[in-house]
Enzyme design. Structure first.
Site, PDB file in Angstrom:
ATOM      1  N   GLY A 167       0.835  -1.204   0.000  1.00 36.73           N
ATOM      2  CA  GLY A 167       0.000   0.000   0.000  1.00 36.73           C
ATOM      3  C   GLY A 167       0.864   1.247   0.000  1.00 36.73           C
ATOM      4  N   ARG A 200       4.000   6.124   1.593  1.00 33.92           N
ATOM      5  CA  ARG A 200       4.544   7.487   1.607  1.00 33.92           C
ATOM      6  C   ARG A 200       4.071   8.270   0.393  1.00 33.92           C
ATOM      7  NH1 ARG A 200      10.741   7.448  -0.375  1.00 33.92           N
ATOM      8  NH2 ARG A 200      10.685   5.645  -1.734  1.00 33.92           N
ATOM      9  N   ASP A 241       8.814   6.473   7.624  1.00 33.86           N
ATOM     10  CA  ASP A 241       8.480   7.845   8.028  1.00 33.86           C
ATOM     11  C   ASP A 241       7.557   8.550   7.040  1.00 33.86           C
ATOM     12  OD1 ASP A 241      10.148   8.230   5.903  1.00 33.86           O
ATOM     13  OD2 ASP A 241      11.688   9.351   6.998  1.00 33.86           O
ATOM     14  N   ARG A 264       4.190  12.710  -9.002  1.00 33.39           N
ATOM     15  CA  ARG A 264       4.304  11.693 -10.047  1.00 33.39           C
ATOM     16  C   ARG A 264       2.981  11.611 -10.795  1.00 33.39           C
ATOM     17  NH1 ARG A 264       6.280   5.735  -8.397  1.00 33.39           N
ATOM     18  NH2 ARG A 264       4.316   5.524  -7.270  1.00 33.39           N
ATOM     19  N   ARG A 288      -1.623  -1.869 -10.159  1.00 28.51           N
ATOM     20  CA  ARG A 288      -0.444  -2.733 -10.247  1.00 28.51           C
ATOM     21  C   ARG A 288      -0.882  -4.185 -10.275  1.00 28.51           C
ATOM     22  NH1 ARG A 288       3.278   0.559  -6.776  1.00 28.51           N
ATOM     23  NH2 ARG A 288       2.198   2.529  -6.512  1.00 28.51           N
ATOM     24  N   ASP A 290       4.357  -5.462  -7.140  1.00 30.75           N
ATOM     25  CA  ASP A 290       3.726  -4.164  -6.868  1.00 30.75           C
ATOM     26  C   ASP A 290       4.336  -3.075  -7.743  1.00 30.75           C
ATOM     27  OD1 ASP A 290       5.940  -4.889  -5.039  1.00 30.75           O
ATOM     28  OD2 ASP A 290       5.801  -2.795  -4.443  1.00 30.75           O
ATOM     29  N   ASN A 291       5.431  -3.391  -8.403  1.00 32.00           N
ATOM     30  CA  ASN A 291       6.075  -2.414  -9.280  1.00 32.00           C
ATOM     31  C   ASN A 291       5.860  -2.745 -10.753  1.00 32.00           C
ATOM     32  OD1 ASN A 291       7.024  -1.000  -7.071  1.00 32.00           O
ATOM     33  ND2 ASN A 291       8.949  -2.137  -6.991  1.00 32.00           N
TER      34      ASN A 291
HETATM   35  P1  AMP Z   1       9.095   0.577  -3.049  1.00 34.84           P
HETATM   36  O1  AMP Z   1      10.368  -0.080  -2.674  1.00 34.84           O
HETATM   37  O2  AMP Z   1       9.246   2.044  -3.346  1.00 34.84           O
HETATM   38  O3  AMP Z   1       8.343  -0.154  -4.108  1.00 34.84           O
HETATM   39  O4  AMP Z   1       8.184   0.567  -1.750  1.00 34.84           O
HETATM   40  C1  AMP Z   1       7.725  -0.625  -1.153  1.00 34.84           C
HETATM   41  C2  AMP Z   1       6.744  -0.291  -0.063  1.00 34.84           C
HETATM   42  O5  AMP Z   1       7.393   0.423   1.002  1.00 34.84           O
HETATM   43  C3  AMP Z   1       5.565   0.566  -0.493  1.00 34.84           C
HETATM   44  O6  AMP Z   1       4.438   0.106   0.198  1.00 34.84           O
HETATM   45  C4  AMP Z   1       5.998   1.941  -0.053  1.00 34.84           C
HETATM   46  O7  AMP Z   1       4.906   2.796   0.141  1.00 34.84           O
HETATM   47  C5  AMP Z   1       6.720   1.636   1.246  1.00 34.84           C
HETATM   48  N1  AMP Z   1       7.699   2.669   1.626  1.00 34.84           N
HETATM   49  C6  AMP Z   1       8.882   2.927   1.035  1.00 34.84           C
HETATM   50  N2  AMP Z   1       9.528   3.924   1.656  1.00 34.84           N
HETATM   51  C7  AMP Z   1       8.738   4.323   2.690  1.00 34.84           C
HETATM   52  C8  AMP Z   1       8.843   5.322   3.716  1.00 34.84           C
HETATM   53  N3  AMP Z   1       9.908   6.120   3.805  1.00 34.84           N
HETATM   54  N4  AMP Z   1       7.825   5.421   4.591  1.00 34.84           N
HETATM   55  C9  AMP Z   1       6.757   4.628   4.504  1.00 34.84           C
HETATM   56  N5  AMP Z   1       6.593   3.671   3.580  1.00 34.84           N
HETATM   57  C10 AMP Z   1       7.576   3.514   2.663  1.00 34.84           C
HETATM   58 MG    MG Z   2       7.206   0.551  -5.498  1.00 37.17          MG
END
Ligand code: AMP
Ligand code: MG
Length: 488
Positions: free
Chosen positions: A92, A95, A127, A178, A185, A254-255
């Protein structure tokens, strides 16, 4: 949040939020200390029907920072799940917030998402924030991909927050705006299959069809047609990545989008020397997402989508599985088709001959053995200067050149025509890793001119006359291997 921005021309709709509530959570952005615009994509703003001047004004910047809401915004965090490095988990928007879908003058509906806008119920230990460097990196590389003609989410703006984020060191915080055809996804479907019941899954599938492939609604088996269409788009997309040497780096489910756009510019990077085993991501220790594995990982992810869709494919589970397998079975051929078509263009070939795949693969093998730069080799071939590649002098390369030249001679096209085809398929300029790093370093010190120069060159990747030499040649090889990072 009561404060709204009313002058930029926002025309926001909220079609995703009409899905059952399990798909989203109403959530306001958390205001930041001192919003300061770092970069605004004026061209994209205009395409979206937004006024760049109004976006640059204090209220516009506050809206891009999450301190004010664009008129008509109804921010939500989207729920999704996904396989990360093969392991299924609830994710989900942790951030990011979807503030709405902008109705562009073209009629297109475009997701507007603030990334780095504060915590949400999906933040887990995070965060909710983002650092300036990675957000500018996403801006640079996603815009480069767009200019290369590769479907992608895009970047409208990056705003500094005036607040630190704590990672391994203390970094300046930022919010990226963005845009995307949507943020649906493969992982959204996995979430629906897991938590939504048949009704939730059907609602999501109907929404995806209406939004991305309305013609499919008329199909006798619309959900099978949806699966087939996503398979087709991803086969085409991943072939495009391979053809320009792009390594996504974190192809978790998810990507992977339903729209067929590239999403998530965390650990991605362009390959320099051709080697299918190339990995840049610091956490991809087993090379799951290495350059050469991307096509098969695409298939793996699409199988997860197919699994999620099973209840909609047929009442009889066995029949559903057969239908899914048949659809998935087409992926390899479709990928091969797109790749070979692209390779023919890279080699200046207009027509088709049986041996074309071998011709391309033999060149790649020579490049691998001679550690030839991927982009530069095709650039040198395009300019008719094979003697500038590291393969020069090698007997096998001489033989390969002869094969290629006689293949070119067999087609009834002029040299100029072949060269034009090659120029359109072989970028002169890509976002070279060290060039991106130097732009980010300067930006961190407040000097944006390096990034602006880079962005200008990346905007015209196929313009051989305009390409600045400093962005064409690979920078000197670094002492340490280049490393990239996720979710920073
Ligand atoms: P990503 O690696 O960008 O695909 O992120 C994977 C998951 O981690 C997603 O659910 C993001 O929303 C969450 N996420 C990544 N960085 C943060 C952050 N700094 N704070 C909260 N959630 C994060
Ligand atoms: Mg991602």
């Amino acid at each position: 949040m009561e404060r709204t921005e009313t002058r930029a021309g926002w025309r926001l709709e909220h079609t995703y939020a009409r899905l059952p509530e399990l798909f989203w959570h109403r959530q306001e952005p958390v205001p930041v200390a001192r919003p300061e615009l770092v970069v605004l994509n004026e061209r994209l703003a205009l395409d979206l029907g937004l006024d760049p001047e109004a976006l640059r004004a204090p209220e516009g910047v506050e809206a891009l920072a999450g301190n004010r809401l664009p008129a008509g915004a109804e921010p939500i965090a989207q729920a999704y799940a996904g396989h990360q490095f093969g392991y299924f988990t609830m994710l989900g928007d942790g951030r990011a917030l979807l503030i709405g879908e902008q109705r562009a003058p073209s009629g297109a509906l475009v997701d507007i998402q603030l990334k780095g806008s504060g915590r949400t119920p999906f933040s887990r230990g995070g965060d909710g924030r983002a650092a300036l460097g990675p957000m500018l990196r996403e801006y640079i590389i996603s815009e480069a991909m767009h200019a290369l003609g590769i479907p992608t989410t895009r970047s409208l703006a990056v705003v500094k927050t005036g607040m630190p984020v704590i990672r391994e060191t203390v970094l300046p915080g930022a919010v990226l705006t963005r845009t995307a055809a949507s943020h649906l996804r493969v992982g959204t479907f996995q979430y629906a299959a897991w938590r939504g019941g048949r009704d939730g899954l059907k609602a999501l599938a109907d929404y995806a069809i209406a939004r991305h492939m309305p013609e499919v609604a008329e199909d006798a088996q619309p959900y099978l047609a949806l699966l087939r269409e996503v398979i087709e788009r991803q086969a085409a997309l991943i072939a495009r990545w391979m053809l320009v040497g792009f390594i996504h780096g974190v192809m978790n489910t998810d990507n992977m989008t339903i729209s067929g756009e590239t999403i998530d510019y965390g650990p991605c990077a362009f390959m320099d020397e051709y080697d299918p085993l190339t990995v840049f991501s610091s956490i991809d220790t087993h090379g799951r997402y290495a350059y050469g594995r991307q096509p098969e990982i695409g298939a793996w992810n699409l199988a997860r989508l197919a699994e999620g869709l099973l209840p909609l494919l047929h009442e009889d589970e066995q029949k559903a599985v057969e239908l899914a397998e048949e659809a998935l079975g087409a992926y390899a051929d479709r990928y091969e088709h797109h790749w070979l078509r692209g390779m023919r263009a890279k080699l200046g070939l207009f027509d088709e001959e049986e041996e074309d795949a071998a011709l391309a693969l033999d060149l790649l093998e020579l490049m691998r053995r001679h550690r030839a730069d991927y982009t530069l080799t095709f650039y040198d071939l395009t300019r008719g200067r094979p003697e500038e590649t590291p393969m020069r002098g090698a007997r096998e390369f001489g033989e390969w050149l002869e094969r290629w030249r006689s293949r070119l001679a067999r087609q009834r096209r002029t040299e100029a025509e072949a060269r034009r085809l090659m120029e359109g398929a072989n970028p002169a300029v890509i976002p070279r890793n060290l060039r991106v790093e130097e732009a980010l370093e300067a930006a961190a010190k407040g000097d944006l001119t390096v990034m602006e120069r880079l962005l200008a060159a990346l905007a015209k990747p196929y313009d051989y006359d305009a390409a600045p030499a400093e962005y064409v040649a690979p920078p000197p090889k670094p002492d340490r291997p280049y490393r990239t990072f996720c979710g920073t």
